[in-house]
Design an enzyme around this catalytic site. Structure first.
Site, PDB file in Angstrom:
ATOM      1  N   GLU A 197       7.907 -10.773  -8.817  1.00  0.00           N
ATOM      2  CA  GLU A 197       8.348 -11.709  -7.766  1.00  0.00           C
ATOM      3  C   GLU A 197       7.318 -12.806  -7.509  1.00  0.00           C
ATOM      4  O   GLU A 197       7.583 -13.739  -6.751  1.00  0.00           O
ATOM      5  CB  GLU A 197       8.663 -10.931  -6.466  1.00  0.00           C
ATOM      6  CG  GLU A 197       7.470 -10.451  -5.653  1.00  0.00           C
ATOM      7  CD  GLU A 197       6.751  -9.241  -6.246  1.00  0.00           C
ATOM      8  OE1 GLU A 197       7.103  -8.805  -7.361  1.00  0.00           O
ATOM      9  OE2 GLU A 197       5.821  -8.739  -5.602  1.00  0.00           O
ATOM     10  N   GLU A 256       0.867  -1.175   0.000  1.00  0.00           N
ATOM     11  CA  GLU A 256       0.000   0.000   0.000  1.00  0.00           C
ATOM     12  C   GLU A 256       0.906   1.229   0.000  1.00  0.00           C
ATOM     13  O   GLU A 256       1.569   1.507   1.002  1.00  0.00           O
ATOM     14  CB  GLU A 256      -0.889  -0.053   1.259  1.00  0.00           C
ATOM     15  CG  GLU A 256      -1.952   0.990   1.309  1.00  0.00           C
ATOM     16  CD  GLU A 256      -2.865   0.958   0.083  1.00  0.00           C
ATOM     17  OE1 GLU A 256      -3.344  -0.129  -0.280  1.00  0.00           O
ATOM     18  OE2 GLU A 256      -3.069   2.031  -0.499  1.00  0.00           O
ATOM     19  N   CYS A 258       4.832  -2.263  -8.462  1.00  0.00           N
ATOM     20  CA  CYS A 258       3.483  -1.849  -8.084  1.00  0.00           C
ATOM     21  C   CYS A 258       3.482  -0.626  -7.152  1.00  0.00           C
ATOM     22  O   CYS A 258       3.761   0.471  -7.608  1.00  0.00           O
ATOM     23  CB  CYS A 258       2.736  -3.052  -7.512  1.00  0.00           C
ATOM     24  SG  CYS A 258       0.965  -2.863  -7.676  1.00  0.00           S
ATOM     25  N   HIS A 284       3.783  -7.675 -10.582  1.00  0.00           N
ATOM     26  CA  HIS A 284       4.597  -8.281  -9.510  1.00  0.00           C
ATOM     27  C   HIS A 284       5.503  -9.381 -10.060  1.00  0.00           C
ATOM     28  O   HIS A 284       5.141 -10.558 -10.011  1.00  0.00           O
ATOM     29  CB  HIS A 284       3.677  -8.880  -8.438  1.00  0.00           C
ATOM     30  CG  HIS A 284       2.991  -7.856  -7.614  1.00  0.00           C
ATOM     31  ND1 HIS A 284       3.448  -7.448  -6.379  1.00  0.00           N
ATOM     32  CD2 HIS A 284       1.890  -7.121  -7.859  1.00  0.00           C
ATOM     33  CE1 HIS A 284       2.653  -6.520  -5.890  1.00  0.00           C
ATOM     34  NE2 HIS A 284       1.694  -6.299  -6.774  1.00  0.00           N
TER      35      HIS A 284
HETATM   36  N1  GLN Z   1      -2.462   0.360  -5.865  1.00  0.00           N
HETATM   37  C1  GLN Z   1      -1.672   0.133  -4.685  1.00  0.00           C
HETATM   38  C2  GLN Z   1      -1.128   1.432  -4.152  1.00  0.00           C
HETATM   39  O1  GLN Z   1      -1.139   2.434  -4.801  1.00  0.00           O
HETATM   40  C3  GLN Z   1      -0.519  -0.786  -5.014  1.00  0.00           C
HETATM   41  C4  GLN Z   1      -0.991  -2.218  -5.109  1.00  0.00           C
HETATM   42  C5  GLN Z   1       0.135  -3.187  -5.068  1.00  0.00           C
HETATM   43  O2  GLN Z   1       1.268  -2.866  -4.720  1.00  0.00           O
HETATM   44  N2  GLN Z   1      -0.177  -4.431  -5.314  1.00  0.00           N
HETATM   45  O3  GLN Z   1      -0.659   1.440  -3.052  1.00  0.00           O
END
Ligand code: GLN
Length: 198
Positions: A182, A60, A88, A180
């Site tokens: 990983e 997050e 992400c 992702h």
């Molecule tokens: N959308 C999320 C964010 O902005 C990220 C989601 C993720 O890392 N899987 O924090």
């Protein structure tokens, strides 16, 4: 020309998110390439000194940003002279601009504008085989509430795109992914990143 460092020291930002998967992936990728390595969880600014690279995991981004500031790591991360590998939420944190986000400021390492969670609810999570520049065959990419890159600056090289939106990119020594790598059991993107480190 500077040679490869004899030891790769990679810090995995371990404030929140899927840290273990990155530690495992980089450990295996280094072993496969016979690279002497130390893969370390990173929680304090003092631990940044001497790192070859920092990986920022998914999670997050709002929470990770808050913890970066709480731990006083922002300056050291902004001025880090090594390479970033971001996935992400990590990609969101490296951006120069997050559309519609006023709660926190990203680190501004990459000249990109992103929209968080922009794939929308019905596509909250999805998987797709995508072509990535530098790989011979498609990569099975896992997207989880993935961000979308709305704008890329002139120094950004798009390595993969979906519907004309960048989902993998390189900017000099840094690499960032909306998905992702990983989680696929495929270490080729970690290996590609390792091959760029010097
Ligand atoms: N959308 C999320 C964010 O902005 C990220 C989601 C993720 O890392 N899987 O924090």
């Amino acid at each position: 020309m500077a040679g490869k460092p004899s030891l790769f020291r990679i810090g995995i930002l371990a404030l929140q998110g899927n840290v273990t998967e990155h530690i495992d992936a980089f450990t295996h990728a280094c072993r496969i390439q016979d690279i002497p390595h130390e893969i370390l969880p990173l929680r304090k600014k003092e631990e940044i000194t001497g790192l070859t690279a920092i990986a920022i995991p998914g999670g997050e981004s709002t929470t990770i940003a808050r913890l970066i500031d709480k731990n006083g790591m922002r300056d050291a991360m902004v001025h880090f002279s090594g390479s970033y590998f971001a996935t992400c939420a990590g990609l969101v944190l490296l951006a120069s601009e997050i559309i519609g986000e006023e709660r926190y400021t990203p680190l501004g390492i990459l000249d990109i504008s992103v929209s968080r969670n922009a794939f929308g609810r019905q596509k909250d999570s999805f998987e797709s085989d995508i072509n990535v520049q530098g790989l011979d065959t498609p990569f099975h990419a896992v997207f989880i509430r993935a961000p979308v890159v709305i704008r890329t600056g002139s120094h950004i090289q798009v390595l993969a795109a979906i519907d004309s939106m960048a989902v993998a990119l390189q900017a000099g020594k840094h690499m960032a992914f909306a998905f992702h790598p990983e989680l696929s059991g495929d270490l080729r993107l970690h290996s590609l990143f390792l091959s760029t480190l010097s």
